[in-house]
Design a protein around this motif. Sequence first.
Motif, PDB file in Angstrom:
ATOM      1  N   VAL A 200      -2.323  -8.588   3.126  1.00  0.00           N
ATOM      2  CA  VAL A 200      -1.559  -7.751   2.198  1.00  0.00           C
ATOM      3  C   VAL A 200      -2.418  -7.335   1.010  1.00  0.00           C
ATOM      4  N   ARG A 201      -3.197  -8.289   0.463  1.00  0.00           N
ATOM      5  CA  ARG A 201      -4.057  -7.975  -0.682  1.00  0.00           C
ATOM      6  C   ARG A 201      -5.117  -6.941  -0.318  1.00  0.00           C
ATOM      7  N   ILE A 202      -5.735  -7.123   0.835  1.00  0.00           N
ATOM      8  CA  ILE A 202      -6.820  -6.233   1.245  1.00  0.00           C
ATOM      9  C   ILE A 202      -6.296  -4.823   1.487  1.00  0.00           C
ATOM     10  N   PHE A 203      -5.218  -4.714   2.248  1.00  0.00           N
ATOM     11  CA  PHE A 203      -4.636  -3.396   2.503  1.00  0.00           C
ATOM     12  C   PHE A 203      -4.110  -2.782   1.211  1.00  0.00           C
ATOM     13  N   GLY A 204      -3.364  -3.593   0.453  1.00  0.00           N
ATOM     14  CA  GLY A 204      -2.766  -3.085  -0.776  1.00  0.00           C
ATOM     15  C   GLY A 204      -3.807  -2.625  -1.770  1.00  0.00           C
ATOM     16  N   GLY A 205      -4.891  -3.388  -1.902  1.00  0.00           N
ATOM     17  CA  GLY A 205      -5.942  -3.025  -2.841  1.00  0.00           C
ATOM     18  C   GLY A 205      -6.608  -1.709  -2.480  1.00  0.00           C
ATOM     19  N   GLN A 206      -6.954  -1.564  -1.207  1.00  0.00           N
ATOM     20  CA  GLN A 206      -7.615  -0.333  -0.770  1.00  0.00           C
ATOM     21  C   GLN A 206      -6.714   0.889  -0.949  1.00  0.00           C
ATOM     22  N   LEU A 207      -5.454   0.751  -0.560  1.00  0.00           N
ATOM     23  CA  LEU A 207      -4.533   1.885  -0.665  1.00  0.00           C
ATOM     24  C   LEU A 207      -4.210   2.212  -2.117  1.00  0.00           C
ATOM     25  N   ALA A 208      -4.077   1.175  -2.946  1.00  0.00           N
ATOM     26  CA  ALA A 208      -3.778   1.400  -4.362  1.00  0.00           C
ATOM     27  C   ALA A 208      -4.906   2.181  -5.039  1.00  0.00           C
ATOM     28  N   ILE A 209      -6.148   1.788  -4.767  1.00  0.00           N
ATOM     29  CA  ILE A 209      -7.294   2.483  -5.357  1.00  0.00           C
ATOM     30  C   ILE A 209      -7.339   3.936  -4.893  1.00  0.00           C
ATOM     31  N   TYR A 210      -7.082   4.156  -3.610  1.00  0.00           N
ATOM     32  CA  TYR A 210      -7.113   5.526  -3.097  1.00  0.00           C
ATOM     33  C   TYR A 210      -6.012   6.378  -3.715  1.00  0.00           C
ATOM     34  N   LEU A 211      -4.830   5.809  -3.874  1.00  0.00           N
ATOM     35  CA  LEU A 211      -3.728   6.559  -4.479  1.00  0.00           C
ATOM     36  C   LEU A 211      -4.012   6.869  -5.949  1.00  0.00           C
ATOM     37  N   LEU A 212      -4.647   5.934  -6.644  1.00  0.00           N
ATOM     38  CA  LEU A 212      -5.040   6.190  -8.030  1.00  0.00           C
ATOM     39  C   LEU A 212      -6.052   7.337  -8.094  1.00  0.00           C
ATOM     40  N   GLN A 213      -7.007   7.327  -7.180  1.00  0.00           N
ATOM     41  CA  GLN A 213      -7.987   8.405  -7.132  1.00  0.00           C
ATOM     42  C   GLN A 213      -7.301   9.735  -6.835  1.00  0.00           C
ATOM     43  N   ARG A 214      -6.381   9.710  -5.891  1.00  0.00           N
ATOM     44  CA  ARG A 214      -5.703  10.948  -5.504  1.00  0.00           C
ATOM     45  C   ARG A 214      -4.907  11.551  -6.655  1.00  0.00           C
ATOM     46  N   ASN A 215      -4.312  10.679  -7.482  1.00  0.00           N
ATOM     47  CA  ASN A 215      -3.449  11.154  -8.559  1.00  0.00           C
ATOM     48  C   ASN A 215      -4.180  11.399  -9.869  1.00  0.00           C
ATOM     49  N   TYR A 216      -5.254  10.619 -10.128  1.00  0.00           N
ATOM     50  CA  TYR A 216      -5.897  10.715 -11.428  1.00  0.00           C
ATOM     51  C   TYR A 216      -7.353  11.186 -11.373  1.00  0.00           C
ATOM     52  N   ALA A 217      -7.961  11.147 -10.201  1.00  0.00           N
ATOM     53  CA  ALA A 217      -9.345  11.618 -10.067  1.00  0.00           C
ATOM     54  C   ALA A 217      -9.492  12.350  -8.733  1.00  0.00           C
ATOM     55  N   PRO A 218      -8.763  13.447  -8.557  1.00  0.00           N
ATOM     56  CA  PRO A 218      -8.754  14.151  -7.264  1.00  0.00           C
ATOM     57  C   PRO A 218     -10.118  14.629  -6.805  1.00  0.00           C
ATOM     58  N   VAL A 219     -11.076  14.727  -7.735  1.00  0.00           N
ATOM     59  CA  VAL A 219     -12.419  15.144  -7.346  1.00  0.00           C
ATOM     60  C   VAL A 219     -13.055  14.131  -6.396  1.00  0.00           C
ATOM     61  N   LEU A 220     -12.571  12.872  -6.430  1.00  0.00           N
ATOM     62  CA  LEU A 220     -13.112  11.827  -5.559  1.00  0.00           C
ATOM     63  C   LEU A 220     -12.453  11.821  -4.178  1.00  0.00           C
ATOM     64  N   VAL A 221     -11.412  12.626  -4.010  1.00  0.00           N
ATOM     65  CA  VAL A 221     -10.670  12.651  -2.749  1.00  0.00           C
ATOM     66  C   VAL A 221     -11.073  13.889  -1.959  1.00  0.00           C
ATOM     67  N   HIS A 222     -11.336  13.704  -0.673  1.00  0.00           N
ATOM     68  CA  HIS A 222     -11.778  14.819   0.159  1.00  0.00           C
ATOM     69  C   HIS A 222     -10.730  15.096   1.235  1.00  0.00           C
ATOM     70  N   ASP A 223     -11.086  15.014   2.451  1.00  0.00           N
ATOM     71  CA  ASP A 223     -10.135  15.207   3.544  1.00  0.00           C
ATOM     72  C   ASP A 223      -9.312  13.935   3.725  1.00  0.00           C
ATOM     73  N   GLU A 224      -7.982  14.050   3.644  1.00  0.00           N
ATOM     74  CA  GLU A 224      -7.117  12.865   3.673  1.00  0.00           C
ATOM     75  C   GLU A 224      -7.299  12.055   4.946  1.00  0.00           C
ATOM     76  N   ALA A 225      -7.270  12.707   6.094  1.00  0.00           N
ATOM     77  CA  ALA A 225      -7.413  11.990   7.370  1.00  0.00           C
ATOM     78  C   ALA A 225      -8.747  11.262   7.441  1.00  0.00           C
ATOM     79  N   GLN A 226      -9.804  11.924   6.976  1.00  0.00           N
ATOM     80  CA  GLN A 226     -11.127  11.296   6.984  1.00  0.00           C
ATOM     81  C   GLN A 226     -11.180  10.120   6.018  1.00  0.00           C
ATOM     82  N   ASP A 227     -10.566  10.283   4.846  1.00  0.00           N
ATOM     83  CA  ASP A 227     -10.540   9.202   3.861  1.00  0.00           C
ATOM     84  C   ASP A 227      -9.799   7.982   4.410  1.00  0.00           C
ATOM     85  N   LEU A 228      -8.683   8.207   5.086  1.00  0.00           N
ATOM     86  CA  LEU A 228      -7.913   7.086   5.641  1.00  0.00           C
ATOM     87  C   LEU A 228      -8.692   6.391   6.752  1.00  0.00           C
ATOM     88  N   GLU A 229      -9.477   7.161   7.499  1.00  0.00           N
ATOM     89  CA  GLU A 229     -10.316   6.571   8.542  1.00  0.00           C
ATOM     90  C   GLU A 229     -11.391   5.680   7.912  1.00  0.00           C
TER      91      GLU A 229
END
Length: 212
Positions: free
Chosen positions: A171-200
């Motif tokens: 739970v910690r590992i999954f939650g941590g990774q997803l939380a960081i990505y969601l923070l990037q998506r909402n507050y630093a979108p320049v760090l987010v590229h293709d969603e499907a590729q990012d999730l992979e």
Amino acid sequence: MEPNIFVNYRDWLDRQKMPRGRKAALVAAMELFSEDGFDGTSTVDIAKAAGISQATIFKYFHTKQDLMFAIVRPVMEHFFPAYRDEFFTGIAKQETLPAMVHFMVTDRYHFVAGNIEAVKILVMEMMTNEELRQLFGKLVSSNDFDFLGELLKNFRRTGELREDIDAAAIVRIFGGQLAIYLLQRNYAPVLVHDEAQDLEIISEQILRTIQK
């Protein structure tokens, strides 16, 4: 009849039969709490944004905290018990640990992304609100279903999971990774590229952490 799968709080709210004033208060409060925080939002602010009076808010909710719980409770309840059958059916179909990891990353990401406002409130308030933490704990460790135990059993069945990884670590590992990505998506979108590729990429990073 309400669908079994809860996907989005706003869609769920639209289907609920309730007075217009109550629904307007919930929508306005969710938007303001997620942006300005619970303590940074007053009932005056909520009433103004909702186009209703403070009296209307207190007609339906005894306190501001009751209003906040009316937002986060459905998301919490559907994140764990109500959605578990569909979630674990999906996991059970995955035959390898990589497939299981990818399924869980994409499934939970889309759930959280679809409820980002309520999740932001939940994350912020769990740090200071003991009652909310207790509710969260009760839902995770429900007496009629061992969510964490079932999760670990599924992840162990392929024989690919490291022996020192338990359910809490998953739970910690999954939650941590997803939380960081969601923070990037909402507050630093320049760090987010293709969603499907990012999730992979996230799935691969998690797999390297938990696989033997």
